[in-house]
Design an enzyme around this catalytic site. Structure first.
Site, short mmCIF file in Angstrom:
data_model
loop_
_atom_site.label_atom_id
_atom_site.label_comp_id
_atom_site.label_asym_id
_atom_site.label_seq_id
_atom_site.Cartn_x
_atom_site.Cartn_y
_atom_site.Cartn_z
N GLU A 90 26.21 -4.97 8.92
CA GLU A 90 27.86 -4.58 8.85
C GLU A 90 28.26 -3.51 10.26
O GLU A 90 27.25 -2.88 10.18
CB GLU A 90 28.36 -4.25 7.50
CG GLU A 90 28.17 -5.21 6.47
CD GLU A 90 28.36 -4.82 5.23
OE1 GLU A 90 29.20 -3.55 4.98
OE2 GLU A 90 27.97 -5.38 4.30
N CYS A 103 31.54 2.58 12.78
CA CYS A 103 30.39 2.96 11.84
C CYS A 103 29.58 1.78 11.97
O CYS A 103 29.76 0.66 11.67
CB CYS A 103 30.78 3.06 10.50
SG CYS A 103 29.44 3.32 9.22
N CYS A 110 17.89 -1.70 3.39
CA CYS A 110 17.47 -0.16 3.30
C CYS A 110 16.41 -0.36 2.42
O CYS A 110 16.41 -0.71 1.29
CB CYS A 110 18.69 0.46 3.02
SG CYS A 110 18.13 2.47 2.73
N CYS A 114 18.71 4.49 -3.13
CA CYS A 114 19.71 5.24 -3.93
C CYS A 114 20.66 4.36 -4.78
O CYS A 114 20.86 3.03 -4.41
CB CYS A 114 20.79 5.91 -2.72
SG CYS A 114 19.99 6.84 -1.57
N CYS A 117 24.07 2.73 -4.27
CA CYS A 117 24.57 2.22 -3.17
C CYS A 117 24.18 0.75 -2.97
O CYS A 117 22.99 0.27 -3.35
CB CYS A 117 23.66 2.63 -1.79
SG CYS A 117 23.90 2.20 -0.30
N GLY A 157 21.20 0.89 6.04
CA GLY A 157 19.99 1.59 6.64
C GLY A 157 19.96 3.02 6.90
O GLY A 157 20.86 3.66 6.70
N GLU A 158 18.54 3.42 6.90
CA GLU A 158 18.57 4.87 6.91
C GLU A 158 18.01 4.98 8.42
O GLU A 158 16.93 4.63 8.88
CB GLU A 158 17.16 5.16 5.97
CG GLU A 158 16.65 6.55 6.10
CD GLU A 158 17.76 7.85 5.96
OE1 GLU A 158 18.78 7.65 5.61
OE2 GLU A 158 17.43 8.42 7.09
N SER A 189 24.03 9.93 9.86
CA SER A 189 23.79 10.44 8.26
C SER A 189 22.39 10.14 7.96
O SER A 189 21.95 8.92 8.31
CB SER A 189 24.85 9.56 7.57
OG SER A 189 24.71 9.94 6.20
N SER A 212 23.11 13.41 3.28
CA SER A 212 23.71 12.63 2.08
C SER A 212 22.93 13.58 0.99
O SER A 212 21.75 13.48 0.54
CB SER A 212 23.19 11.27 1.76
OG SER A 212 23.98 10.32 2.72
N LEU A 213 23.84 14.57 0.33
CA LEU A 213 23.30 15.40 -0.60
C LEU A 213 23.49 14.93 -2.01
O LEU A 213 22.32 14.71 -2.75
CB LEU A 213 23.98 16.91 -0.57
CG LEU A 213 23.56 18.09 -1.41
CD1 LEU A 213 21.91 18.36 -1.17
CD2 LEU A 213 24.43 19.15 -1.31
N HIS A 214 24.53 14.71 -2.27
CA HIS A 214 24.81 13.83 -3.70
C HIS A 214 24.31 14.65 -5.07
O HIS A 214 24.97 14.28 -6.08
CB HIS A 214 24.28 12.54 -3.83
CG HIS A 214 24.90 11.67 -2.87
ND1 HIS A 214 26.06 11.68 -2.25
CD2 HIS A 214 24.18 10.53 -1.83
CE1 HIS A 214 26.38 10.94 -1.31
NE2 HIS A 214 25.18 10.24 -1.06
N ASN A 288 32.78 4.56 -4.56
CA ASN A 288 32.99 3.26 -4.35
C ASN A 288 32.30 2.50 -5.70
O ASN A 288 30.86 2.71 -5.52
CB ASN A 288 32.63 2.79 -2.96
CG ASN A 288 33.53 3.19 -1.71
OD1 ASN A 288 34.50 2.94 -1.94
ND2 ASN A 288 32.96 3.81 -0.77
N CYS A 329 29.69 0.74 2.78
CA CYS A 329 28.30 0.44 2.83
C CYS A 329 27.70 -0.81 2.24
O CYS A 329 27.51 -0.95 1.00
CB CYS A 329 27.50 1.54 2.30
SG CYS A 329 26.64 2.66 3.51
N1 SAH Z 1 21.04 6.22 4.82
C1 SAH Z 1 22.01 6.89 5.38
C2 SAH Z 1 23.16 6.29 5.85
C3 SAH Z 1 24.02 5.15 5.26
S1 SAH Z 1 25.00 5.57 4.00
C4 SAH Z 1 22.46 8.14 4.25
O1 SAH Z 1 21.91 7.92 3.16
O2 SAH Z 1 22.97 9.12 4.61
C5 SAH Z 1 26.45 6.26 4.39
C6 SAH Z 1 26.97 7.13 3.27
O3 SAH Z 1 27.52 6.55 2.20
C7 SAH Z 1 26.00 8.03 2.32
O4 SAH Z 1 26.23 9.23 2.23
C8 SAH Z 1 25.45 7.42 1.11
O5 SAH Z 1 24.86 8.06 0.24
C9 SAH Z 1 27.04 7.06 0.76
N2 SAH Z 1 27.14 5.84 -0.22
C10 SAH Z 1 26.64 5.00 -0.68
N3 SAH Z 1 27.00 4.28 -1.59
C11 SAH Z 1 28.08 4.62 -1.94
C12 SAH Z 1 29.04 4.46 -2.80
N4 SAH Z 1 28.80 3.45 -3.85
N5 SAH Z 1 30.02 5.29 -2.91
C13 SAH Z 1 30.22 6.22 -1.97
N6 SAH Z 1 29.44 6.68 -1.21
C14 SAH Z 1 28.34 5.91 -1.06
#
Ligand code: SAH
Length: 347
Positions: A90, A103, A110, A114, A117, A157-158, A189, A212-214, A288, A329
């Site tokens: 995508e 994007c 991937c 996570c 995701c 992907g990462e 990212s 991506s800290l989270h 999301n 994503c």
């Molecule tokens: N692999 C990389 C880039 C792809 S994801 C990374 O992890 O950064 C792009 C961003 O979307 C990341 O910050 C990811 O954690 C976030 N993301 C993934 N699923 C999501 C969701 N359901 N809601 C909000 N953000 C999400």
């Protein structure tokens, strides 16, 4: 077969020289490739015999639009591209006041796992090639008729799990004879692969790094991001500080707000403590909803933002684009895969 569009200008020139061509052909071919030529026949300033030889020895990737969704809310366009081997990835084209941003994906699927995701649910199928990454930018421009000025590596992907390819991609899109997109207009990212962050720091590229800290604490982060068990958040913060010291570039921290998981005030306080000494920017993302995920969007986004700001940390809430078109994503690919599976089941 030679994948010419994955080659640098120097390599294309060498490839053509090896075919007995003069050096200037290299730039001609490179320019055509990075304009998005659909076939070697379109390269009309090349001799016919050379075009024939290129057809026999080189591949020229042109992804097909497998699906396209246009948001009625804000014009965001989501593409599902079908690659030469039938795999799909995508890209999303977003219109901001500072220009059009695409994007793009770096892998088919991937393997980072996570928990919230959609991209990682079925694992990683394969890495993309540099050409397949460039194609996403080129053909998004061609199909939409809109010029892209910014690129974010935030799709499926990462990127740091496919770093050699990504570095080559950066060199290609940055090239004056190619898309000529400046490094400062590119964001990458990562979920926090520390060796990759260190390599980027050494290269001193002027791109924007997003992490991506989270979650700022190991316990929570390990629960939602398996990568934290390999590269703990403490080491990640240290790597980020080192990155800032080396490059002087402000890092952006992505933080998807999950109800009752990472939205407590003490976590905002901890983020502020860990970012001391570095001008970080926290980008709060309303989660999301992913059908397969148990997590719910947080209701504390504004409160969390205020808490961060009370410590002097810059925090913004990401404006959600394309809310009506599964624009986050991996959701479109996921949906297409599900529908294909259901189609097979019912046969
Ligand atoms: N692999 C990389 C880039 C792809 S994801 C990374 O992890 O950064 C792009 C961003 O979307 C990341 O910050 C990811 O954690 C976030 N993301 C993934 N699923 C999501 C969701 N359901 N809601 C909000 N953000 C999400």
């Amino acid at each position: 077969m030679i994948d010419l569009k994955s080659q640098t200008l120097q390599e294309v020139t060498d490839t053509l020289k090896a075919m007995g061509e003069p050096a200037f052909r290299g730039r001609q071919v490179f320019t055509w490739l990075h304009k998005g030529a659909g076939s070697f026949d379109e390269m009309t300033n090349l001799p016919k015999a050379l075009r024939e030889k290129l057809k026999e020895t080189c591949t020229l990737t042109v992804p097909k639009v497998a699906r396209k969704q246009v948001s009625k809310l804000d014009g965001t366009i989501k593409y599902l591209w079908e690659l030469a081997d039938g795999n799909c990835v995508e890209s999303v084209l977003m219109q901001y006041h500072h220009g059009n941003t695409v994007c793009i994906s770096s892998q088919v699927g991937c393997r980072m796992g996570c928990a919230f995701c959609a991209s990682t649910i079925a694992g990683k199928v394969r890495d993309l090639t540099p050409a397949e990454m460039v194609d996403q930018v080129l053909f998004t421009q061609i199909d939409s008729g809109m010029e892209v000025s910014n690129i974010v590596l935030m799709g499926i992907g990462e990127p740091l799990d496919n770093l050699d390819t990504v570095l080559r991609f950066l060199e290609l899109v940055n090239h004056p004879d190619g898309l000529n997109i400046g490094m400062r207009h590119i964001s990458l990212s990562t979920c926090g692969l520390i060796p990759g962050i260190q390599r980027l720091a050494e290269l001193g590229l002027q791109l924007t790094l997003s992490v991506s800290l989270h979650a700022p604490d190991s316990e929570t982060r390990s629960k939602i991001m398996p990568v934290n068990r390999a590269y703990d958040v403490e080491e990640l913060f240290a790597a980020c500080h080192a990155y800032f010291k080396k490059t002087g570039r402000r890092i952006s921290f992505e933080y998807a707000m999950i109800d009752g998981v990472n939205d407590h005030d003490w976590q905002a306080d901890l983020i502020a403590r860990k970012l001391k000494g570095m001008p970080g920017h926290v980008n709060l993302i309303p989660l999301n909803d992913v059908a397969e995920s148990p997590f719910k969007p947080s209701r504390r986004v504004a409160a969390f933002q205020r808490r961060l700001e009370s410590h002097g940390v810059t925090a913004t809430v990401r404006r959600s684009l394309g809310g009506d078109i599964d624009a986050s994503c991996g959701q479109l690919r996921r949906k297409a895969m599900e529908e294909a599976r259901k189609g097979e089941d019912s046969q």
